[in-house]
Design an enzyme around this catalytic site. Structure first.
Site, PDB file in Angstrom:
ATOM      1  N   ASP A  54       0.865  -1.171   0.000  1.00 58.05           N
ATOM      2  CA  ASP A  54       0.000   0.000   0.000  1.00 58.05           C
ATOM      3  C   ASP A  54       0.913   1.236   0.000  1.00 58.05           C
ATOM      4  O   ASP A  54       2.063   1.162   0.450  1.00 58.05           O
ATOM      5  CB  ASP A  54      -0.875  -0.041   1.260  1.00 58.05           C
ATOM      6  CG  ASP A  54      -1.616   1.254   1.508  1.00 58.05           C
ATOM      7  OD1 ASP A  54      -2.321   1.710   0.592  1.00 58.05           O
ATOM      8  OD2 ASP A  54      -1.477   1.810   2.617  1.00 58.05           O
ATOM      9  N   LEU A  55       0.404   2.348  -0.478  1.00 61.36           N
ATOM     10  CA  LEU A  55       1.232   3.568  -0.502  1.00 61.36           C
ATOM     11  C   LEU A  55       0.976   4.465   0.708  1.00 61.36           C
ATOM     12  O   LEU A  55       1.780   4.544   1.622  1.00 61.36           O
ATOM     13  CB  LEU A  55       1.004   4.336  -1.810  1.00 61.36           C
ATOM     14  CG  LEU A  55       1.645   3.729  -3.069  1.00 61.36           C
ATOM     15  CD1 LEU A  55       1.275   4.539  -4.312  1.00 61.36           C
ATOM     16  CD2 LEU A  55       3.169   3.648  -2.929  1.00 61.36           C
ATOM     17  N   ASP A  56      -0.173   5.153   0.722  1.00 59.75           N
ATOM     18  CA  ASP A  56      -0.416   6.166   1.759  1.00 59.75           C
ATOM     19  C   ASP A  56      -0.539   5.546   3.147  1.00 59.75           C
ATOM     20  O   ASP A  56      -1.283   4.588   3.357  1.00 59.75           O
ATOM     21  CB  ASP A  56      -1.688   6.943   1.415  1.00 59.75           C
ATOM     22  CG  ASP A  56      -1.512   7.747   0.137  1.00 59.75           C
ATOM     23  OD1 ASP A  56      -0.912   8.832   0.199  1.00 59.75           O
ATOM     24  OD2 ASP A  56      -1.953   7.267  -0.927  1.00 59.75           O
ATOM     25  N   THR A  86      -2.578  -0.150  -4.530  1.00 58.10           N
ATOM     26  CA  THR A  86      -3.011   1.095  -3.897  1.00 58.10           C
ATOM     27  C   THR A  86      -4.419   1.509  -4.310  1.00 58.10           C
ATOM     28  O   THR A  86      -4.913   1.103  -5.372  1.00 58.10           O
ATOM     29  CB  THR A  86      -2.015   2.232  -4.257  1.00 58.10           C
ATOM     30  OG1 THR A  86      -2.464   3.464  -3.672  1.00 58.10           O
ATOM     31  CG2 THR A  86      -1.900   2.432  -5.756  1.00 58.10           C
ATOM     32  N   GLY A  87      -5.021   2.328  -3.487  1.00 56.07           N
ATOM     33  CA  GLY A  87      -6.288   2.943  -3.850  1.00 56.07           C
ATOM     34  C   GLY A  87      -6.090   4.127  -4.786  1.00 56.07           C
ATOM     35  O   GLY A  87      -7.038   4.578  -5.429  1.00 56.07           O
ATOM     36  N   LYS A 115      -8.644  -4.761  -3.142  1.00 57.60           N
ATOM     37  CA  LYS A 115      -7.205  -4.949  -3.375  1.00 57.60           C
ATOM     38  C   LYS A 115      -6.830  -6.424  -3.524  1.00 57.60           C
ATOM     39  O   LYS A 115      -5.911  -6.765  -4.281  1.00 57.60           O
ATOM     40  CB  LYS A 115      -6.399  -4.320  -2.242  1.00 57.60           C
ATOM     41  CG  LYS A 115      -6.347  -2.807  -2.296  1.00 57.60           C
ATOM     42  CD  LYS A 115      -5.371  -2.267  -1.265  1.00 57.60           C
ATOM     43  CE  LYS A 115      -5.223  -0.759  -1.386  1.00 57.60           C
ATOM     44  NZ  LYS A 115      -4.179  -0.244  -0.483  1.00 57.60           N
ATOM     45  N   ASP A 145      -2.535  -0.192   6.129  1.00 54.97           N
ATOM     46  CA  ASP A 145      -2.866   0.550   7.351  1.00 54.97           C
ATOM     47  C   ASP A 145      -4.329   0.921   7.485  1.00 54.97           C
ATOM     48  O   ASP A 145      -4.779   1.314   8.557  1.00 54.97           O
ATOM     49  CB  ASP A 145      -2.038   1.843   7.416  1.00 54.97           C
ATOM     50  CG  ASP A 145      -2.484   2.863   6.375  1.00 54.97           C
ATOM     51  OD1 ASP A 145      -2.737   4.026   6.742  1.00 54.97           O
ATOM     52  OD2 ASP A 145      -2.592   2.499   5.189  1.00 54.97           O
ATOM     53  N   ASN A 193      -9.309  -0.232   3.513  1.00 57.60           N
ATOM     54  CA  ASN A 193      -9.226  -0.788   2.148  1.00 57.60           C
ATOM     55  C   ASN A 193      -8.106  -1.812   2.001  1.00 57.60           C
ATOM     56  O   ASN A 193      -7.958  -2.422   0.938  1.00 57.60           O
ATOM     57  CB  ASN A 193      -9.087   0.324   1.101  1.00 57.60           C
ATOM     58  CG  ASN A 193      -7.803   1.121   1.238  1.00 57.60           C
ATOM     59  OD1 ASN A 193      -7.204   1.202   2.310  1.00 57.60           O
ATOM     60  ND2 ASN A 193      -7.376   1.739   0.160  1.00 57.60           N
TER      61      ASN A 193
END
Length: 268
Positions: free
Chosen positions: A9-11, A43-44, A193, A216, A219
């Site tokens: 995941d990114l953010d 990622t979203g 995801k 985190d 999602n």
């Protein structure tokens, strides 16, 4: 050690609070790729806001965007690319619901499309503060079905709007964003995801047991549950920590992903 698929995941996870990839994280992921492991972004975020990180990390793997609705290799025509879309009638229906539900902004996106009905100043910088003439969302400009529709709505109307969308369009899923903003995200029904992660694993013929996924927020729940080792960030929300197989000792502000991977692969 078996070849691992590392899903990021990114953010709030790979990115620090300034939305950057630290040098330590970059170096760690580069070393793992050189050692033969697969690193992939799941990622979203839309691809337009993910590709700079993809190139910074020197990735060659497919990338998953829009919470599983799009999987592609940036800059390539890849035969296994997919994009799940929703009927553009969903967007036209939202136009009619704007007054009733205090909708502040509607954005429709896909791999090669970004349209918004108005500019929206926010702290995310996910959406432009000013729109170009070819980025304005109207019935006329929306020519193709989007992969994701993002709706900013007053928080007191969020639950009611979500229920109304699901009642009118049972073929979609409606997710909420984490964090302070009141945002609904509409995607094809059942897409998450884990959809993209399963496709990635099948593409590389990697067993679920050899997938390590980091996240985190809500999602990320399905992705972490699908992975052989689902790792929650120290800064993750409680439900993510509750289902995770492990939790990073450090937060995303402290290079939590890099620290965890360096210990896991005995790199130090």
């Amino acid at each position: 050690m078996n070849q691992k698929l590392i899903a990021l995941d990114l953010d709030g996870t790979t990115l620090n609070p300034e939305a950057k990839i630290s040098l330590k994280t970059q170096e760690t992921l580069t070393q793992l790729q050189s050692a033969g492991h697969i690193v992939s972004i799941v990622t979203g975020r839309p691809n337009r806001l993910s590709e700079p990180f993809y190139h910074q990390l020197g990735l060659t793997s497919p990338m998953v965007n829009f919470n599983g609705a799009l999987m592609h290799i940036p800059g390539q025509n890849w035969s296994d690319e997919y994009q799940y879309t929703i009927n553009k009638d969903v967007v036209f229906s939202l136009f009619q619901l704007k007054e009733r539900f205090k909708i502040q902004m509607i954005a429709a996106e896909g791999k090669t499309m970004f349209l918004a009905d108005q500019a929206y100043s926010n702290t995310f910088s996910f959406f432009p503060a000013t729109l170009k003439s070819d980025e304005i969302l109207t019935r006329k400009s929306l020519q193709q079905d989007p992969a994701a529709v993002t709706v900013f709505v007053e928080r007191e109307d969020q639950a009611a709007l979500r229920a109304e969308i699901l009642r009118k369009f049972p073929q979609v899923s409606v997710n909420t964003w984490g964090g302070p903003a009141s945002v609904l995200e509409i995607v094809h029904h059942g897409i998450q995801k884990a959809t993209g992660l399963e496709r990635l694993a099948n593409h590389y013929q990697i067993d679920q047991a050899d997938i390590i996924a980091f996240g985190d927020e809500s999602n990320d729940l399905d992705m972490l549950a699908y992975a052989g080792t689902g790792v929650a960030m120290q800064n993750a929300i409680a439900p993510v920590k509750a289902i995770a197989d492990d939790i990073t000792p450090l937060t995303n502000a402290q290079d939590g992903v890099a620290n965890y991977l360096r210990q896991y692969f005995k790199m130090d």
